[in-house]
Design a protein around this motif. Structure first.
Motif, PDB file in Angstrom:
ATOM      1  N   LEU A 155       0.831  -1.209   0.000  1.00 16.49           N
ATOM      2  CA  LEU A 155       0.000   0.000   0.000  1.00 16.49           C
ATOM      3  C   LEU A 155       0.866   1.261   0.000  1.00 16.49           C
ATOM      4  N   LEU A 156       1.970   1.227   0.749  1.00  8.23           N
ATOM      5  CA  LEU A 156       2.850   2.398   0.787  1.00  8.23           C
ATOM      6  C   LEU A 156       3.526   2.640  -0.565  1.00  8.23           C
ATOM      7  N   LYS A 157       3.867   1.561  -1.272  1.00  5.51           N
ATOM      8  CA  LYS A 157       4.464   1.719  -2.604  1.00  5.51           C
ATOM      9  C   LYS A 157       3.480   2.370  -3.565  1.00  5.51           C
ATOM     10  N   ARG A 158       2.234   1.936  -3.501  1.00  8.82           N
ATOM     11  CA  ARG A 158       1.216   2.541  -4.362  1.00  8.82           C
ATOM     12  C   ARG A 158       0.984   4.003  -4.001  1.00  8.82           C
ATOM     13  N   LEU A 159       1.019   4.275  -2.705  1.00 10.17           N
ATOM     14  CA  LEU A 159       0.845   5.654  -2.259  1.00 10.17           C
ATOM     15  C   LEU A 159       2.008   6.518  -2.719  1.00 10.17           C
ATOM     16  N   ASN A 160       3.208   5.975  -2.644  1.00  8.82           N
ATOM     17  CA  ASN A 160       4.387   6.705  -3.097  1.00  8.82           C
ATOM     18  C   ASN A 160       4.348   6.932  -4.604  1.00  8.82           C
ATOM     19  N   ARG A 161       3.827   5.956  -5.346  1.00  9.64           N
ATOM     20  CA  ARG A 161       3.686   6.115  -6.790  1.00  9.64           C
ATOM     21  C   ARG A 161       2.724   7.268  -7.115  1.00  9.64           C
ATOM     22  N   ASN A 162       1.632   7.348  -6.359  1.00  9.94           N
ATOM     23  CA  ASN A 162       0.695   8.462  -6.547  1.00  9.94           C
ATOM     24  C   ASN A 162       1.352   9.801  -6.248  1.00  9.94           C
ATOM     25  N   TYR A 163       2.170   9.819  -5.213  1.00  8.74           N
ATOM     26  CA  TYR A 163       2.882  11.048  -4.849  1.00  8.74           C
ATOM     27  C   TYR A 163       3.783  11.516  -5.991  1.00  8.74           C
ATOM     28  N   LYS A 164       4.500  10.581  -6.592  1.00 12.32           N
ATOM     29  CA  LYS A 164       5.391  10.931  -7.700  1.00 12.32           C
ATOM     30  C   LYS A 164       4.602  11.440  -8.908  1.00 12.32           C
ATOM     31  N   GLU A 165       3.454  10.819  -9.152  1.00 13.47           N
ATOM     32  CA  GLU A 165       2.610  11.272 -10.258  1.00 13.47           C
ATOM     33  C   GLU A 165       2.080  12.687 -10.012  1.00 13.47           C
ATOM     34  N   LEU A 166       1.743  12.987  -8.773  1.00 14.69           N
ATOM     35  CA  LEU A 166       1.279  14.327  -8.428  1.00 14.69           C
ATOM     36  C   LEU A 166       2.378  15.363  -8.625  1.00 14.69           C
ATOM     37  N   LYS A 167       3.611  14.993  -8.274  1.00 17.04           N
ATOM     38  CA  LYS A 167       4.731  15.914  -8.471  1.00 17.04           C
ATOM     39  C   LYS A 167       4.927  16.218  -9.953  1.00 17.04           C
ATOM     40  N   LYS A 168       4.726  15.187 -10.791  1.00 23.40           N
ATOM     41  CA  LYS A 168       4.859  15.409 -12.232  1.00 23.40           C
ATOM     42  C   LYS A 168       3.777  16.364 -12.739  1.00 23.40           C
ATOM     43  N   LEU A 169       2.571  16.253 -12.190  1.00 29.54           N
ATOM     44  CA  LEU A 169       1.493  17.134 -12.612  1.00 29.54           C
ATOM     45  C   LEU A 169       1.770  18.593 -12.241  1.00 29.54           C
ATOM     46  N   GLU A 170       2.503  18.766 -11.117  1.00 28.98           N
ATOM     47  CA  GLU A 170       2.767  20.122 -10.641  1.00 28.98           C
ATOM     48  C   GLU A 170       3.906  20.800 -11.406  1.00 28.98           C
ATOM     49  N   MET A 171       4.657  20.014 -12.185  1.00 29.36           N
ATOM     50  CA  MET A 171       5.803  20.589 -12.908  1.00 29.36           C
ATOM     51  C   MET A 171       5.316  21.401 -14.125  1.00 29.36           C
TER      52      MET A 171
END
Length: 212
Positions: free
Chosen positions: A196-212
């Protein structure tokens, strides 16, 4: 390829007609996934608590408490149960609060912060489990040896004194046992919460990409 990846590809291909709508779709997808993951963390923590509570009720019969009293561990065991349940309830509350925060989040920066908070809470919970297990195991082992019937009934303790080599072997075996026990517990929680933490971390990385 999942729905999120398809949305991301579609978003990149667009040349300017509806970029904001596609951004919102991707964000909402990440938000829903993150909310679902944190909800599962909360649910699993409750199920885990109920499981260990049932195990405790099942094994803590009269014979168990008599044995704890004989080993002078009854008071420690009761205190350990109270502290353990109290801290576990506290972490369950934190998991619930994290789920509430993420469910009510309406912007990506706040969502990323809440994801980081959730990951930190889970890591602290796993650390607490490992530390508390190590401490209680050491205490129980010490009292079990100190108040063992053979230890108490020996008249001449000098006959059973260990040499330095024997003590080194004994300590080494016990250290290996504790290491294996903690390793298995870490692996158990790593499997349960790690995915679950890996999936959550993957979402976090995707959000960072959206903010770029």
């Amino acid at each position: 390829m999942d729905e999120l990846e398809l949305l991301k590809k579609d978003w990149k291909k667009q040349e300017g007609n509806y970029p904001r709508l596609s951004y919102d779709q991707i964000y909402n997808m990440l938000w829903k996934k993150s909310s679902s993951i944190v909800k599962w963390i909360f649910v699993i923590s409750i199920l885990e608590f109920l499981f260990w509570a049932l195990i405790t009720i099942f094994f803590a019969d009269n014979d168990y408490w008599k044995e704890m009293e004989r080993l002078h561990l009854k008071e420690f065991t009761i205190a350990a149960y109270i502290v353990s349940y109290g801290i576990t309830f506290f972490f369950i509350y934190l998991f619930y609060r994290n789920y509430q925060r993420i469910s009510a989040t309406d912007d990506s920066s706040t969502l990323m912060k809440n994801i980081l908070k959730t990951r930190k809470t889970v890591k602290c919970y796993i650390a607490y489990i490992l530390i508390s297990t190590a401490v209680t195991t050491l205490v129980y082992t010490y009292f079990a040896f100190y108040y063992h019937p053979y230890t108490v009934q020996v008249d001449d303790v000098s006959k059973y004194t260990f040499t330095f080599t024997q003590w080194a072997i004994f300590i080494g075996v016990m250290a290996l046992f504790f290491g294996m026990l903690l390793g298995l517990i870490w692996l158990f929680y790593r499997v349960i919460y790690g995915i679950l933490l890996k999936r959550l971390n993957r979402n976090y990385k995707e959000l960072k990409k959206l903010e770029m």
